[in-house]
Design a protein around this motif. Structure first.
Motif, PDB file in Angstrom:
ATOM      1  N   ASN A  38      15.531 -11.724  23.609  1.00 38.54           N
ATOM      2  CA  ASN A  38      15.681 -10.262  23.218  1.00 38.54           C
ATOM      3  C   ASN A  38      17.181 -10.212  22.384  1.00 38.54           C
ATOM      4  O   ASN A  38      17.986 -11.235  22.244  1.00 38.54           O
ATOM      5  CB  ASN A  38      15.927  -9.324  24.622  1.00 38.54           C
ATOM      6  CG  ASN A  38      17.274  -9.828  25.458  1.00 38.54           C
ATOM      7  OD1 ASN A  38      18.330  -9.711  25.106  1.00 38.54           O
ATOM      8  ND2 ASN A  38      16.617 -10.038  26.649  1.00 38.54           N
ATOM      9  N   LYS A  40      20.062  -8.833  22.770  1.00 42.00           N
ATOM     10  CA  LYS A  40      21.154  -8.915  23.557  1.00 42.00           C
ATOM     11  C   LYS A  40      21.640 -10.537  23.663  1.00 42.00           C
ATOM     12  O   LYS A  40      22.641 -10.980  23.771  1.00 42.00           O
ATOM     13  CB  LYS A  40      21.250  -8.260  24.881  1.00 42.00           C
ATOM     14  CG  LYS A  40      22.798  -8.327  25.646  1.00 42.00           C
ATOM     15  CD  LYS A  40      22.708  -7.656  26.919  1.00 42.00           C
ATOM     16  CE  LYS A  40      23.913  -7.551  27.392  1.00 42.00           C
ATOM     17  NZ  LYS A  40      24.016  -6.661  28.756  1.00 42.00           N
ATOM     18  N   GLU A  41      20.493 -11.236  24.226  1.00 40.21           N
ATOM     19  CA  GLU A  41      20.798 -12.612  24.415  1.00 40.21           C
ATOM     20  C   GLU A  41      20.974 -13.365  23.170  1.00 40.21           C
ATOM     21  O   GLU A  41      22.003 -14.153  22.886  1.00 40.21           O
ATOM     22  CB  GLU A  41      19.194 -13.273  24.987  1.00 40.21           C
ATOM     23  CG  GLU A  41      19.274 -14.654  25.378  1.00 40.21           C
ATOM     24  CD  GLU A  41      18.068 -15.076  26.060  1.00 40.21           C
ATOM     25  OE1 GLU A  41      17.353 -15.892  25.594  1.00 40.21           O
ATOM     26  OE2 GLU A  41      17.611 -14.585  26.986  1.00 40.21           O
ATOM     27  N   LEU A  43      22.526 -12.085  20.340  1.00 35.10           N
ATOM     28  CA  LEU A  43      23.998 -11.949  20.091  1.00 35.10           C
ATOM     29  C   LEU A  43      24.955 -12.756  20.715  1.00 35.10           C
ATOM     30  O   LEU A  43      25.875 -13.244  20.430  1.00 35.10           O
ATOM     31  CB  LEU A  43      24.199 -10.319  20.211  1.00 35.10           C
ATOM     32  CG  LEU A  43      23.510  -9.291  19.238  1.00 35.10           C
ATOM     33  CD1 LEU A  43      23.834  -8.017  19.538  1.00 35.10           C
ATOM     34  CD2 LEU A  43      23.812  -9.731  17.583  1.00 35.10           C
ATOM     35  N   ALA A  44      24.851 -12.835  22.110  1.00 35.46           N
ATOM     36  CA  ALA A  44      25.489 -13.423  22.713  1.00 35.46           C
ATOM     37  C   ALA A  44      25.580 -15.177  22.377  1.00 35.46           C
ATOM     38  O   ALA A  44      26.637 -15.813  22.383  1.00 35.46           O
ATOM     39  CB  ALA A  44      25.121 -13.369  24.168  1.00 35.46           C
ATOM     40  N   VAL A  64      15.564  -4.951  26.943  1.00 36.53           N
ATOM     41  CA  VAL A  64      17.157  -5.010  26.965  1.00 36.53           C
ATOM     42  C   VAL A  64      17.778  -4.491  25.493  1.00 36.53           C
ATOM     43  O   VAL A  64      18.460  -3.544  25.359  1.00 36.53           O
ATOM     44  CB  VAL A  64      17.578  -6.341  27.030  1.00 36.53           C
ATOM     45  CG1 VAL A  64      19.181  -6.463  27.421  1.00 36.53           C
ATOM     46  CG2 VAL A  64      17.020  -6.808  28.531  1.00 36.53           C
ATOM     47  N   MET A  65      17.458  -5.103  24.402  1.00 32.06           N
ATOM     48  CA  MET A  65      17.861  -4.745  22.996  1.00 32.06           C
ATOM     49  C   MET A  65      16.900  -5.077  22.192  1.00 32.06           C
ATOM     50  O   MET A  65      16.106  -6.273  21.898  1.00 32.06           O
ATOM     51  CB  MET A  65      19.100  -5.290  22.809  1.00 32.06           C
ATOM     52  CG  MET A  65      19.628  -5.234  21.262  1.00 32.06           C
ATOM     53  SD  MET A  65      21.271  -5.895  20.690  1.00 32.06           S
ATOM     54  CE  MET A  65      22.839  -4.965  21.551  1.00 32.06           C
ATOM     55  N   GLU A  69      18.037  -2.897  16.814  1.00 31.80           N
ATOM     56  CA  GLU A  69      19.437  -2.757  17.428  1.00 31.80           C
ATOM     57  C   GLU A  69      20.008  -4.042  17.071  1.00 31.80           C
ATOM     58  O   GLU A  69      21.248  -3.956  16.691  1.00 31.80           O
ATOM     59  CB  GLU A  69      19.579  -2.397  18.898  1.00 31.80           C
ATOM     60  CG  GLU A  69      19.069  -0.978  19.395  1.00 31.80           C
ATOM     61  CD  GLU A  69      18.794  -0.933  20.897  1.00 31.80           C
ATOM     62  OE1 GLU A  69      19.352  -0.059  21.254  1.00 31.80           O
ATOM     63  OE2 GLU A  69      18.158  -1.705  21.324  1.00 31.80           O
ATOM     64  N   CYS A  70      19.618  -5.266  17.491  1.00 28.13           N
ATOM     65  CA  CYS A  70      19.875  -6.439  16.946  1.00 28.13           C
ATOM     66  C   CYS A  70      20.387  -6.531  15.374  1.00 28.13           C
ATOM     67  O   CYS A  70      21.547  -7.011  15.346  1.00 28.13           O
ATOM     68  CB  CYS A  70      18.963  -7.750  17.443  1.00 28.13           C
ATOM     69  SG  CYS A  70      19.803  -9.204  17.192  1.00 28.13           S
ATOM     70  N   ALA A  73      23.436  -4.913  14.657  1.00 29.84           N
ATOM     71  CA  ALA A  73      24.731  -5.484  15.052  1.00 29.84           C
ATOM     72  C   ALA A  73      24.837  -6.585  14.099  1.00 29.84           C
ATOM     73  O   ALA A  73      26.091  -7.058  13.847  1.00 29.84           O
ATOM     74  CB  ALA A  73      24.520  -5.887  16.400  1.00 29.84           C
TER      75      ALA A  73
END
Length: 145
Positions: A38, A40-41, A43-44, A64-65, A69-70, A73
């Motif tokens: 996803n 969020k994963e 981006l991290a 999640v994201m 959205e990703c 960002a």
């Protein structure tokens, strides 16, 4: 064919991940360096890497994201905004939004291996990807024709 390309895939569906990996494996000078489930994963993981990928492929509809959205960002962060992001999704209704916020191209997920491979080759090998630049004719919907 161009230089070697490290690819980062953001995709929550395991079958779609395997399909992408299979299609990518037939393309010379490419390697799948990372897979995230996803945004969020992704981006991290991206922000923890010393060496960033050359191209990011992302689905849109994920938990999640999501991919939009990703992408937002990624396109606003100085560390990642130069990386070409290609949307690989069945949700063509959101293509215009993705392209407007920074996607370099949009590929509708095909159901056939040969078609996906052809689309990936077109983006990776013919796209010129140097410095995140892509010719205007590729800055939109990529078809297999």
């Amino acid at each position: 064919m161009g230089n070697f390309k490290n690819i980062f895939l953001v995709e929550d569906d395991k079958d779609d991940q395997l399909f992408f990996i299979e299609a990518l494996s037939g393309i010379v000078n490419t390697s799948l360096s990372h897979v995230a489930r996803n945004g969020k994963e992704a981006l991290a993981e991206l922000f923890s890497l010393d060496t960033l990928p050359d191209i990011i492929f992302t689905d849109i509809n994920m938990p999640v994201m999501d991919g939009i959205e990703c992408l937002s960002a990624l396109s606003t962060n100085p560390k990642t905004r130069h990386i070409p992001v290609i949307i690989l999704s069945s949700d063509i209704g959101r293509m215009e939004t993705a392209l407007r916020i920074g996607a370099m191209a949009f590929i509708e997920k095909p159901s056939e291996y040969g078609m996906l491979r052809k689309q990936l080759e077109r983006v990776i090998n013919l796209g010129g990807m140097a410095g995140g630049e892509m010719p205007p004719y590729l800055q939109n919907f990529i078809s297999a024709s």
